[in-house]
Design a protein around this motif. Structure first.
Motif, short mmCIF file in Angstrom:
data_model
loop_
_atom_site.label_atom_id
_atom_site.label_comp_id
_atom_site.label_asym_id
_atom_site.label_seq_id
_atom_site.Cartn_x
_atom_site.Cartn_y
_atom_site.Cartn_z
N PHE A 90 -40.73 47.81 43.19
CA PHE A 90 -40.53 46.90 42.07
C PHE A 90 -40.82 47.57 40.73
O PHE A 90 -41.59 48.53 40.66
CB PHE A 90 -41.46 45.69 42.21
N ASN A 94 -46.34 45.83 41.87
CA ASN A 94 -46.80 44.79 42.81
C ASN A 94 -47.67 45.34 43.93
O ASN A 94 -47.55 44.90 45.07
CB ASN A 94 -45.62 44.03 43.41
N LEU A 95 -48.53 46.28 43.61
CA LEU A 95 -49.49 46.72 44.63
C LEU A 95 -50.47 45.58 44.89
O LEU A 95 -50.69 44.72 44.04
CB LEU A 95 -50.25 47.96 44.14
N PHE A 96 -51.08 45.60 46.07
CA PHE A 96 -52.08 44.58 46.39
C PHE A 96 -53.42 45.03 45.81
O PHE A 96 -53.98 46.03 46.26
CB PHE A 96 -52.17 44.39 47.90
N PRO A 97 -53.94 44.32 44.82
CA PRO A 97 -55.09 44.83 44.06
C PRO A 97 -56.37 44.98 44.88
O PRO A 97 -57.21 45.81 44.55
CB PRO A 97 -55.26 43.80 42.94
N GLN A 98 -56.49 44.17 45.94
CA GLN A 98 -57.75 44.20 46.69
C GLN A 98 -57.80 45.29 47.75
O GLN A 98 -58.80 45.41 48.45
CB GLN A 98 -58.04 42.83 47.31
N TYR A 99 -56.71 46.04 47.86
CA TYR A 99 -56.68 47.12 48.85
C TYR A 99 -56.57 48.48 48.17
O TYR A 99 -55.96 48.60 47.11
CB TYR A 99 -55.47 46.94 49.78
N LEU A 107 -51.20 48.63 55.47
CA LEU A 107 -51.35 47.20 55.81
C LEU A 107 -50.18 46.65 56.62
O LEU A 107 -50.35 46.12 57.73
CB LEU A 107 -51.54 46.37 54.54
N ALA A 108 -48.97 46.79 56.08
CA ALA A 108 -47.80 46.18 56.74
C ALA A 108 -47.52 46.81 58.11
O ALA A 108 -47.29 46.07 59.08
CB ALA A 108 -46.58 46.25 55.82
N CYS A 149 -56.42 49.33 40.39
CA CYS A 149 -56.92 49.28 39.01
C CYS A 149 -57.55 50.61 38.57
O CYS A 149 -57.83 50.79 37.40
CB CYS A 149 -57.93 48.13 38.84
N ARG A 163 -45.82 53.03 50.01
CA ARG A 163 -45.97 51.78 50.76
C ARG A 163 -44.62 51.33 51.33
O ARG A 163 -44.54 50.89 52.47
CB ARG A 163 -46.54 50.70 49.84
N ALA A 164 -43.58 51.45 50.50
CA ALA A 164 -42.25 51.05 50.98
C ALA A 164 -41.78 51.99 52.10
O ALA A 164 -41.19 51.55 53.08
CB ALA A 164 -41.25 51.06 49.82
N GLN B 125 -46.66 39.37 44.11
CA GLN B 125 -47.52 39.68 45.25
C GLN B 125 -46.89 39.18 46.54
O GLN B 125 -46.86 39.87 47.56
CB GLN B 125 -48.89 39.04 45.05
N LEU B 134 -43.91 40.87 56.11
CA LEU B 134 -45.04 40.02 56.50
C LEU B 134 -44.59 38.56 56.63
O LEU B 134 -43.68 38.12 55.94
CB LEU B 134 -46.17 40.09 55.46
N PHE B 227 -62.12 44.80 42.61
CA PHE B 227 -60.70 44.90 42.25
C PHE B 227 -60.38 44.00 41.07
O PHE B 227 -61.15 43.11 40.74
CB PHE B 227 -59.80 44.58 43.46
#
Ligand SMILES: Nc1ncnc2c1ncn2[C@@H]1O[C@H](COP(=O)(O)OP(=O)(O)OP(=O)(O)O)[C@@H](O)[C@H]1O
Ligand SMILES: [Mg+2]
Lengths: 257, 229
Positions: A90, A94-99, A107-108, A149, A163-164, B125, B134, B227
């Protein structure tokens, strides 16, 4: 046989027709650059390929298998399976911030393994090994355990590319991957995309970087008002454009440089 | 000074009993309003127009009028309109009416906090999760939930600390919470001559309780600070 065959894709939002009769094909390992002015439907086209939007009509075939068409009943499960032929990078990452970077990448595949999906890697170890390889591919192995971050925009986008790739899509789509970046960071991302081409990946890149499109793509599509106005090799589109609209667009983008 | 130490145990015990009632309002309100607020927030995000309109209007009325007024109407309303005390007799009745008013009021406030938390997570997200194959529930539990919680914690902690102090409004229908207990000593009672200090003393309960909550929420926020979203 073409790896991707897009036939007569149409998309309208209510009464507005955004994509009109889009057709093109791609061979394995080819890079397609899509250029065109704002609002011409480039993003919508990529989103239709990834099933983020459902095209109104037309068909999409990957490796001869129809993944979208009037005979395909798109249940949630079929859609989830079919969209995995495509990867998506993207504009705003749109990375997952908590990972962490590594967790974003793995993850996927790990969830797919847990679900017993057929496309999945066979073990967690294999997924993690592949994840680390991908981090090396995008030059961020030393940032393995950093959170988004803690990364620059260019680094975040490279993680998003990894990731993709982790889901091993047949075709990787990029929607203006550098337009949210500071100018000095675009180079590192474009370089990664260029290197991926060498490794025989099929890619579709929507971009405003004309030099990149010209230098890296095998095929260029110029879109205007929802139609494929011009399609050809970079040489054909950039040096010998047939359509007046293409000429006007190219003249304008040269001005801006 | 002598008299203070003489009367302190009596006062202390009365205030403790009052504070226990305060705590009861606080805990039962949270138990009811936290889940109910989530349900209301779904209503206020509904694409089904009638449900959306009804929920929005309800939330507007509850948030737009004082809790004290709601408490009075809920407690006295049924008796006057239906000629029947639906809440039951005495202290239990007052407690139930208080709880009903508090749960309704706080679930409306919480619903807005939930809505902010849920809608605050960028749509990208979800899309990033979708293109990676997912499922909807994986996207919710693995991706958006924690980001929502992170967004919800700060406004929620404000609201919950406000609730600590709002419990005192139950005094208006003579529910015997800690302020009521302190106020009782303004007149000579329980063998203690008229005194104002027990009322001041109730402030310490609030300070300690909200202090503890502030620390607790601070810890949660710190835990989620690794985060940024
Ligand atoms: N969800 C939607 N609902 C209604 N119209 C939409 C929607 N998404 C896109 N459009 C419209 O479709 C047209 C094409 O949009 P799209 O985002 O595909 O253009 P684009 O070529 O990617 O432009 P840009 O270069 O600015 O990114 C625009 O006119 C846009 O307003
Ligand atoms: Mg776009």
């Amino acid at each position: 046989m073409a790896i991707l065959e897009v036939k007569n894709i149409e998309k309208h939002f209510g009464k507005t027709e955004v994509l009109k009769n889009i057709s093109f094909s791609l061979e394995k390992g080819e890079v397609l650059a899509i250029i065109g002015s704002s609002g011409s439907g480039k993003t919508t086209l990529l989103r239709c390929l990834n099933f983020l939007e459902i095209a109104s009509s037309g068909s999409i075939e990957v490796n001869g298998e129809t993944v979208f068409g009037k005979d395909i009943k798109l249940t949630d499960n079929i859609m989830r399976k079919n969209r995995l032929h495509f990867g998506m990078v993207f504009q705003n990452f749109n990375l997952f911030p908590q990972y962490t970077a590594f967790e974003n990448i793995t993850l996927a595949p790990k969830l797919a393994l847990k679900n017993g999906a057929e496309t999945a890697k066979k073990s967690v170890e294999e997924i993690e090994k592949f994840g680390e390889e991908l981090l090396k591919t995008v030059g961020l192995f030393d940032k393995r355990d950093f959170y988004p971050c803690q990364l620059s925009g260019g680094q975040q986008q490279r993680v998003a590319i990894a990731r993709a790739l982790a889901m091993q899509p047949d075709i990787l789509c990029f929607d203006e991957p550098t337009s949210a970046l500071d100018p000095e960071l675009t180079g590192e991302v474009l370089r990664v995309i260029k290197e991926l081409k060498g490794s025989d990946r099929t890619m579709i890149v929507v971009t405003h970087e004309m030099n990149f499109a010209r230098g890296v793509a095998d095929k260029v599509i110029f879109m205007a008002d929802g139609v494929v106005e011009e399609i050809g090799t970079p040489e054909e589109v950039f040096s010998n454009p047939k359509s007046e609209k293409t000429k006007a667009f190219l003249a304008k983008s040269l001005e801006n440089i | 000074m002598n008299t203070f130490f003489e009367y302190f145990p009596t006062v202390f015990q009365a205030l403790n009993e009052g504070f226990l009632q305060t705590l009861k309002i606080f805990i039962v309100t949270l138990l009811g309003a936290l889940p109910l607020g989530l349900i209301i927030s779904f209503g206020s995000m509904s694409k089904f127009k009638p449900l959306f309109a009804v929920t929005k209007t309800f939330v507007w009325i509850i948030r737009g009028t004082p809790l004290m007024l709601q408490l009075l109407i809920i407690y006295y309303g049924p008796g006057i309109i239906l000629q029947e005390n639906v809440w039951g007799q005495g202290e239990t009745g007052r407690f139930i009416a208080t709880i009903v008013a508090f749960i309704i009021n706080y679930s409306c406030y919480f619903s807005e906090i939930y809505r902010g938390g849920i809608q605050g997570v960028p749509h990208g997200q979800q899309e990033a999760g979708q293109v990676l194959g997912l499922s909807k529930s994986q996207i919710f539990f693995k991706i958006t939930l924690l980001q929502m919680i992170k967004r919800i914690v700060p406004p929620m902690s404000n609201e919950i600390i406000t609730l600590v102090k709002d419990t005192s409004l139950a005094r208006i229908i003579a529910f015997q919470e800690v302020i009521w207990a302190g106020e009782a000593f303004l007149k000579a009672s329980n063998g203690v001559p008229s005194a104002i200090w027990p009322l001041f003393f109730t402030g310490i309960y609030y300070l300690l309780f909200s202090g503890i909550l502030t620390i607790l929420f601070g810890l949660i926020e710190k835990k989620l600070s690794y985060f940024r979203s």
